[in-house]
Design a protein around this motif. Structure first.
Motif, PDB file in Angstrom:
ATOM      1  N   TRP A 169       0.923  -1.214   0.109  1.00 27.14           N
ATOM      2  CA  TRP A 169      -0.078  -0.017   0.002  1.00 27.14           C
ATOM      3  C   TRP A 169       0.841   1.369  -0.053  1.00 27.14           C
ATOM      4  CZ3 TRP A 169      -4.119   2.785  -0.889  1.00 27.14           C
ATOM      5  CH2 TRP A 169      -4.137   3.978  -0.159  1.00 27.14           C
ATOM      6  N   LYS A 170       0.622   2.052  -0.947  1.00 28.82           N
ATOM      7  CA  LYS A 170       1.239   3.640  -0.826  1.00 28.82           C
ATOM      8  C   LYS A 170       0.059   4.285  -1.481  1.00 28.82           C
ATOM      9  CE  LYS A 170       4.688   5.362  -0.319  1.00 28.82           C
ATOM     10  NZ  LYS A 170       4.562   6.046   0.673  1.00 28.82           N
ATOM     11  N   ARG A 171      -0.075   5.516  -0.928  1.00 26.76           N
ATOM     12  CA  ARG A 171      -1.036   6.555  -1.337  1.00 26.76           C
ATOM     13  C   ARG A 171      -0.551   6.843  -2.635  1.00 26.76           C
ATOM     14  NH1 ARG A 171      -1.519  12.115   2.126  1.00 26.76           N
ATOM     15  NH2 ARG A 171       0.213  12.593   0.882  1.00 26.76           N
ATOM     16  N   PRO A 172      -1.578   7.149  -3.699  1.00 29.16           N
ATOM     17  CA  PRO A 172      -1.222   7.442  -5.056  1.00 29.16           C
ATOM     18  C   PRO A 172      -0.638   9.054  -5.029  1.00 29.16           C
ATOM     19  CG  PRO A 172      -3.576   6.749  -5.020  1.00 29.16           C
ATOM     20  CD  PRO A 172      -3.052   6.995  -3.343  1.00 29.16           C
ATOM     21  N   GLY A 173       0.533   9.008  -5.752  1.00 29.03           N
ATOM     22  CA  GLY A 173       1.249  10.352  -5.802  1.00 29.03           C
ATOM     23  C   GLY A 173       2.469  10.194  -6.533  1.00 29.03           C
ATOM     24  N   PHE A 174       3.549  11.153  -6.354  1.00 30.07           N
ATOM     25  CA  PHE A 174       4.775  10.739  -7.235  1.00 30.07           C
ATOM     26  C   PHE A 174       5.568   9.569  -6.787  1.00 30.07           C
ATOM     27  CE2 PHE A 174       8.735  12.391  -8.850  1.00 30.07           C
ATOM     28  CZ  PHE A 174       8.136  12.922 -10.091  1.00 30.07           C
ATOM     29  N   GLU A 175       5.691   9.343  -5.375  1.00 31.37           N
ATOM     30  CA  GLU A 175       6.420   8.370  -4.989  1.00 31.37           C
ATOM     31  C   GLU A 175       5.654   7.097  -5.570  1.00 31.37           C
ATOM     32  OE1 GLU A 175       8.883   8.979  -2.959  1.00 31.37           O
ATOM     33  OE2 GLU A 175       9.389   6.792  -2.512  1.00 31.37           O
ATOM     34  N   ARG A 304     -16.011   7.911  -0.677  1.00 36.39           N
ATOM     35  CA  ARG A 304     -17.528   7.981  -1.145  1.00 36.39           C
ATOM     36  C   ARG A 304     -18.311   7.588   0.227  1.00 36.39           C
ATOM     37  NH1 ARG A 304     -19.103  10.259  -6.040  1.00 36.39           N
ATOM     38  NH2 ARG A 304     -17.338   9.919  -7.399  1.00 36.39           N
ATOM     39  N   THR A 305     -17.980   6.679   0.999  1.00 36.30           N
ATOM     40  CA  THR A 305     -18.632   5.942   2.050  1.00 36.30           C
ATOM     41  C   THR A 305     -18.261   6.127   3.284  1.00 36.30           C
ATOM     42  OG1 THR A 305     -17.421   3.909   1.847  1.00 36.30           O
ATOM     43  CG2 THR A 305     -19.177   3.897  -0.057  1.00 36.30           C
ATOM     44  N   LYS A 306     -17.559   6.938   3.486  1.00 37.94           N
ATOM     45  CA  LYS A 306     -16.730   7.074   4.736  1.00 37.94           C
ATOM     46  C   LYS A 306     -16.105   5.774   5.175  1.00 37.94           C
ATOM     47  CE  LYS A 306     -17.843  11.161   6.976  1.00 37.94           C
ATOM     48  NZ  LYS A 306     -19.370  11.613   7.161  1.00 37.94           N
ATOM     49  N   ILE A 307     -15.381   5.776   6.234  1.00 42.81           N
ATOM     50  CA  ILE A 307     -14.512   4.507   6.448  1.00 42.81           C
ATOM     51  C   ILE A 307     -15.435   3.342   6.854  1.00 42.81           C
ATOM     52  CG2 ILE A 307     -14.061   5.522   8.702  1.00 42.81           C
ATOM     53  CD1 ILE A 307     -11.431   3.641   6.787  1.00 42.81           C
ATOM     54  N   LYS A 308     -16.635   3.736   7.455  1.00 37.57           N
ATOM     55  CA  LYS A 308     -17.605   2.634   8.076  1.00 37.57           C
ATOM     56  C   LYS A 308     -18.965   2.903   7.790  1.00 37.57           C
ATOM     57  CE  LYS A 308     -15.276   2.017  11.893  1.00 37.57           C
ATOM     58  NZ  LYS A 308     -14.917   1.541  13.252  1.00 37.57           N
ATOM     59  N   PRO A 309     -19.818   2.007   7.876  1.00 35.60           N
ATOM     60  CA  PRO A 309     -21.344   2.303   7.973  1.00 35.60           C
ATOM     61  C   PRO A 309     -21.785   2.396   9.352  1.00 35.60           C
ATOM     62  CG  PRO A 309     -21.052  -0.096   7.190  1.00 35.60           C
ATOM     63  CD  PRO A 309     -19.571   0.607   7.519  1.00 35.60           C
ATOM     64  N   ALA A 341     -13.624  11.000  17.180  1.00 40.77           N
ATOM     65  CA  ALA A 341     -12.477  10.503  17.781  1.00 40.77           C
ATOM     66  C   ALA A 341     -11.665   9.904  16.882  1.00 40.77           C
ATOM     67  CB  ALA A 341     -13.094   9.493  18.880  1.00 40.77           C
ATOM     68  N   TYR A 342     -12.096   9.511  15.617  1.00 40.02           N
ATOM     69  CA  TYR A 342     -10.987   9.010  14.760  1.00 40.02           C
ATOM     70  C   TYR A 342     -10.314  10.309  14.252  1.00 40.02           C
ATOM     71  CZ  TYR A 342     -10.844   8.749   9.505  1.00 40.02           C
ATOM     72  OH  TYR A 342     -10.508   8.656   8.032  1.00 40.02           O
ATOM     73  N   TYR A 343     -11.018  11.366  14.071  1.00 44.39           N
ATOM     74  CA  TYR A 343     -10.649  12.668  13.466  1.00 44.39           C
ATOM     75  C   TYR A 343      -9.450  13.032  14.587  1.00 44.39           C
ATOM     76  CZ  TYR A 343      -9.682  17.511  12.254  1.00 44.39           C
ATOM     77  OH  TYR A 343      -9.343  18.605  12.017  1.00 44.39           O
ATOM     78  N   SER A 344      -9.850  12.964  15.635  1.00 46.58           N
ATOM     79  CA  SER A 344      -8.927  13.682  16.844  1.00 46.58           C
ATOM     80  C   SER A 344      -7.725  12.899  16.882  1.00 46.58           C
ATOM     81  CB  SER A 344      -9.420  13.788  18.242  1.00 46.58           C
ATOM     82  OG  SER A 344     -10.696  14.424  18.047  1.00 46.58           O
ATOM     83  N   ARG A 345      -7.804  11.397  16.828  1.00 47.28           N
ATOM     84  CA  ARG A 345      -6.797  10.461  16.904  1.00 47.28           C
ATOM     85  C   ARG A 345      -5.638  10.665  15.812  1.00 47.28           C
ATOM     86  NH1 ARG A 345     -10.542   6.656  17.727  1.00 47.28           N
ATOM     87  NH2 ARG A 345     -10.455   5.862  16.018  1.00 47.28           N
ATOM     88  N   CYS A 346      -6.204  10.982  14.600  1.00 49.01           N
ATOM     89  CA  CYS A 346      -5.526  10.883  13.300  1.00 49.01           C
ATOM     90  C   CYS A 346      -5.011  12.240  13.007  1.00 49.01           C
ATOM     91  CB  CYS A 346      -6.164  10.129  12.397  1.00 49.01           C
ATOM     92  SG  CYS A 346      -6.637   8.512  12.669  1.00 49.01           S
ATOM     93  N   GLN A 408      -4.803   5.433   9.937  1.00 52.71           N
ATOM     94  CA  GLN A 408      -3.961   6.575   9.869  1.00 52.71           C
ATOM     95  C   GLN A 408      -3.991   6.816   8.256  1.00 52.71           C
ATOM     96  OE1 GLN A 408      -2.705   9.004  12.158  1.00 52.71           O
ATOM     97  NE2 GLN A 408      -2.924  10.369  10.397  1.00 52.71           N
ATOM     98  N   GLU A 409      -3.685   5.709   7.526  1.00 51.57           N
ATOM     99  CA  GLU A 409      -3.796   5.931   6.172  1.00 51.57           C
ATOM    100  C   GLU A 409      -4.964   6.396   5.393  1.00 51.57           C
ATOM    101  OE1 GLU A 409      -1.336   5.865   4.057  1.00 51.57           O
ATOM    102  OE2 GLU A 409       0.396   5.117   5.384  1.00 51.57           O
ATOM    103  N   ALA A 410      -6.180   5.808   5.938  1.00 51.30           N
ATOM    104  CA  ALA A 410      -7.481   6.282   5.402  1.00 51.30           C
ATOM    105  C   ALA A 410      -7.752   7.871   5.821  1.00 51.30           C
ATOM    106  CB  ALA A 410      -8.572   5.524   6.155  1.00 51.30           C
ATOM    107  N   PHE A 411      -7.143   8.302   6.982  1.00 52.25           N
ATOM    108  CA  PHE A 411      -7.502   9.645   7.489  1.00 52.25           C
ATOM    109  C   PHE A 411      -6.574  10.445   6.461  1.00 52.25           C
ATOM    110  CE2 PHE A 411      -6.014  13.605   9.392  1.00 52.25           C
ATOM    111  CZ  PHE A 411      -7.253  13.858   9.928  1.00 52.25           C
ATOM    112  N   ASP A 412      -5.106   9.888   6.293  1.00 55.55           N
ATOM    113  CA  ASP A 412      -4.533  10.733   5.366  1.00 55.55           C
ATOM    114  C   ASP A 412      -4.964  10.984   4.030  1.00 55.55           C
ATOM    115  OD1 ASP A 412      -2.771  11.128   7.614  1.00 55.55           O
ATOM    116  OD2 ASP A 412      -1.290   9.713   7.076  1.00 55.55           O
TER     117      ASP A 412
END
Ligand code: NAD
Length: 696
Positions: A169-175, A304-309, A341-346, A408-412
């Protein structure tokens, strides 16, 4: 996973006449037209072609790649960004490393070929640095299921051997672009790569071969899953049974307005309901809650769906909708707390502010899936994405352990500054965006003009009418103009109590609730009082008085349950204020409407429901009323014909103007929108001026 064959749709004779960019468009549209190959808006395609530079006339290498925000299935030629390959390669020289990769996006416009205004997407380096002419990046459910499995690397090797590689896994981008290049250079015979938690890349130097390869790899993954899962119950087997189709819609109709009311604090949300077989299999299953809690994997999915339903507390074997509704507030609040809480954590120091913390996807055992978003298309597409996620979970959990993306990856990705910049570039929403309107008599002249005005301002519209043929025709016209997502129809007689209730339930299921009710269905009749039969009198009362009561009552019930206020607009008549000869039944019924509106304005105020009246007069153009008996009777009362009547009405008006359906629609829009947020119990006459109808 589906074992269905992916058909090779490439027409070599057709392709032979095409330029390379045209072949890229052809390939993209073929791939994107099949949702097993890629989800809506997901993935991208590219071709590197030689073209004459407009400045020097020299042949240069140009990359055509799907531009930012497009969809390969529906992309047109202008959806591709075009970039000089030598400049893209030169970017590697100024790359300062992973920490600074986001700044590379700002350099992409400097690589633009031929002043193409289409913005290049974040995925551009992923295509640029693969040293092959044609590259497909797809999001097939079958491959994402591999990518989202705990042992995805080993599975990739097992299914594809050396042909397809694997990258973590690597976030899409230059790297990631550089990673892909390195992989290709080190594995020159590889035909593609699976990206963990993401999707598939395939490449070839020939357009047709690239298309065939993409199909072949996805087919292989599908077949492999079909063989592995044959005979095994999905998601640990069913623990609930589905309610019957009508009962599912009834439950959704009760839940959706209440959910909507609780999640629309920032903006009104539009809902979508899906009870397809794939959804029911998941929501009824033993492992649903646990899998849902793991979150979605592919970034495309969770953006589109948020991390969980949110899994709604409902037991289909013992359906108690009232208890579910009573518990919803706490469930929704708990979801919001969890998300915050997820927002605050990440969050990082420079992260954008917390966005709407409400769930997008609501899963209801035995019933289906409800999604909410800022407009209908987004709500529908969010639902489609969750179905992709279900397919992925079905595959991955059958053969391995399904893994969501690390938090954290999802948040980023969700709070990526580049994503935030994209949101900030979105156009300002229209004045009725996210609003839902129901228009009775929606197939008629004034009703359809009002619907059109609301649609143009961004609303979703349910057209309700007794005349099925006109309803279908009106819907067809409006759909052609505003798209199929935002227009729905329901056959309804305003005098039929059950039909009225069903129509509102339909609006709740189709769009999630109701903000605007336009009570407009009507007829007109003319007769001297001695000739007015009881039946004629009763008909006017039934449709215009009782009918307006029935739809208002149902509208009030729905709006009250939703708790978002609302606007009720009555299309009454100048004749409700001003007496008119030979039309006692009609005039009296119209007067009753106006007084009903005043009473309802009193009752609705405490919950923010405004009730106002628009009084048209002599709207001949477009009105069906003015085609039938009423026309003849009015013409004979005033001893003239249709043209003569129009002329007479114009001259009779103080402003000497004809009144059109669009003029009524403007007033109905004013009362529906926030422009009139502080008006209730009011009347606007749209009659070109008539002193008999002055309100006192
Ligand atoms: P229209 O005939 O074009 O539209 C009226 C619609 O109501 C039609 O589509 C009809 O099928 C529908 N309808 C009739 N009975 C119904 C029922 N029982 N249940 C559901 N739908 C029913 O006429 P219009 O001019 O668009 O009229 C709309 C409203 O405006 C009516 O209430 C009318 O009284 C009022 N109005 C019109 C004028 C005018 O000059 N056109 C003037 C004053 C008031």
């Amino acid at each position: 996973m589906s074992g269905n064959r992916l058909e090779n749709l490439w027409d070599a004779a057709k392709a032979a006449t095409m330029s390379e960019p045209e072949k890229l468009l052809y390939r993209s549209n073929l791939l994107g037209s099949d949702k097993r190959i890629t989800n809506y808006g997901g993935g991208n395609t590219s071709a590197k072609v030689m073209q004459a530079d407009p400045l020097t006339g020299q042949m240069v290498e140009v990359m055509w790649v799907k531009g930012s925000g497009g969809d390969v299935g529906s992309i047109k030629m202008d959806g591709f960004a075009t970039l000089y390959m030598d400049k893209l390669r030169a970017l590697k020289g100024i790359y300062r490393g992973l920490e600074f990769e986001d700044e590379m996006v700002g350099f992409l416009p400097h690589c633009t070929f031929n002043l193409n205004p289409r913005a290049a997407s974040i995925d551009t380096p992923l295509h640029a640095y693969v040293p092959k002419k044609h590259v497909d990046h797809m999001h097939p459910d079958a491959v994402i299921a591999i990518a989202a499995s705990a042992d995805s690397r080993a599975m990739t090797a097992q299914i594809f051997g050396d042909a397809i590689g694997w990258l973590p896994w690597k976030r899409p981008g230059f790297e990631l672009g550089l990673w892909l290049e390195k992989f290709c250079l080190e594995n020159p015979s590889a035909k593609g790569v699976v990206l963990e938690s993401h999707g598939l890349f395939t490449w070839d130097d020939d357009a047709e071969a690239c298309y065939k390869l993409t199909l072949e790899i996805i087919q292989k993954a599908q077949d492999w899953f079909a063989a592995q899962t044959a005979g095994k119950p999905a998601f640990g087997g069913a623990v609930h049974s589905s309610l019957d189709a009508q009962a599912r819609r009834d439950v959704a109709a009760s839940l959706m307005p209440v959910i909507r009311g609780q999640i629309s604090a920032l903006q009104p949300m539009v809902g979508h309901f899906d009870d397809s077989a794939a959804v029911l299999e998941f929501v009824n299953s033993a492992n649903m809650a646990a899998l849902a809690d793991l979150g979605t994997s592919c970034p495309d999915h969770f953006l589109r769906t948020k991390i969980k339903p949110l899994v709604v507390d409902f037991t289909p074997a013992n359906p108690d909708v009232a208890a579910t509704l009573a518990g919803l507030t706490a469930q929704i609040a708990a979801y919001r707390d969890d998300y915050s809480a997820y927002y605050s954590r990440c969050k990082h120091e420079n992260s954008p502010a917390l966005r709407d913390p409400n769930a997008v996807v609501y899963l209801v055992p035995g019933v289906g899936m409800i999604t909410f978003a800022k407009d209908k298309a987004t709500a529908r597409i969010s639902g489609e994405f969750y179905v992709n996620a279900i397919n992925v979970m079905r595959g991955a959990s059958a053969v391995s352990t399904y893994v969501g993306l690390p938090e954290q990856e999802a948040f980023d990705i969700e709070y990526w500054l580049l994503e935030e910049a994209k949101l900030a570039r979105m156009p300002k929403p229209k004045s009725l965006a996210g609003r839902v309107a129901l228009v009775t008599g929606g197939a008629g002249g004034i009703g359809s003009a009002t619907a059109q005005k609301y649609l143009a301002e961004g609303a979703c519209v349910m057209l309700a009418d007794i005349d099925e043929a006109s309803l279908a025709k009106t819907a067809q016209n409006l759909t052609a103009r505003y798209g199929a997502d935002v227009v729905r129809t329901v056959h309804m007689n305003v005098t039929d109590e059950g039909a009225v209730a069903r129509a509102f339930a339909q609006a709740a299921v189709e769009f999630g609730g109701l903000d605007i009710l336009v009570s407009n269905a009507g007829i007109a009749s003319s007769a001297p009082i001695e000739d007015t039969t009881l039946a004629l009198w009763q008909k006017n009362m039934d449709i215009l008085s009782t009918g307006y009561f029935l739809v208002s009552r149902e509208g009030f019930r729905l709006m009250r349950a939703q708790g978002m206020g609302g606007s009720v607009v009555f299309i009454a008549s100048k004749n409700g204020l001003a007496a008119s000869p030979n039309a006692a039944a009609y005039c009296t019924a119209k007067a009753s409407e106006i007084h009903l509106a005043r009473c309802l304005a009193l009752e609705g105020a405490e919950v923010g429901i405004r009730v106002n009246v628009v009084n048209p007069d002599a709207v001949l153009r477009g009105s069906k009323i003015w085609e039938g008996d009423w026309l003849e009777q009015r013409a004979s009362t005033y001893k003239t014909d249709k043209e003569g009547l129009e002329e007479m009405y114009r001259n009779r008006s103080m402003l000497k103007k004809s009144v059109f359906p669009e003029d009524i629609a403007e007033a109905a829009y004013f009362f529906a929108s926030d422009l009139s947020a502080k008006s209730t119990g009011n009347i606007i006459n749209v009659d070109a001026g008539n002193k008999e109808a002055f309100t006192r």
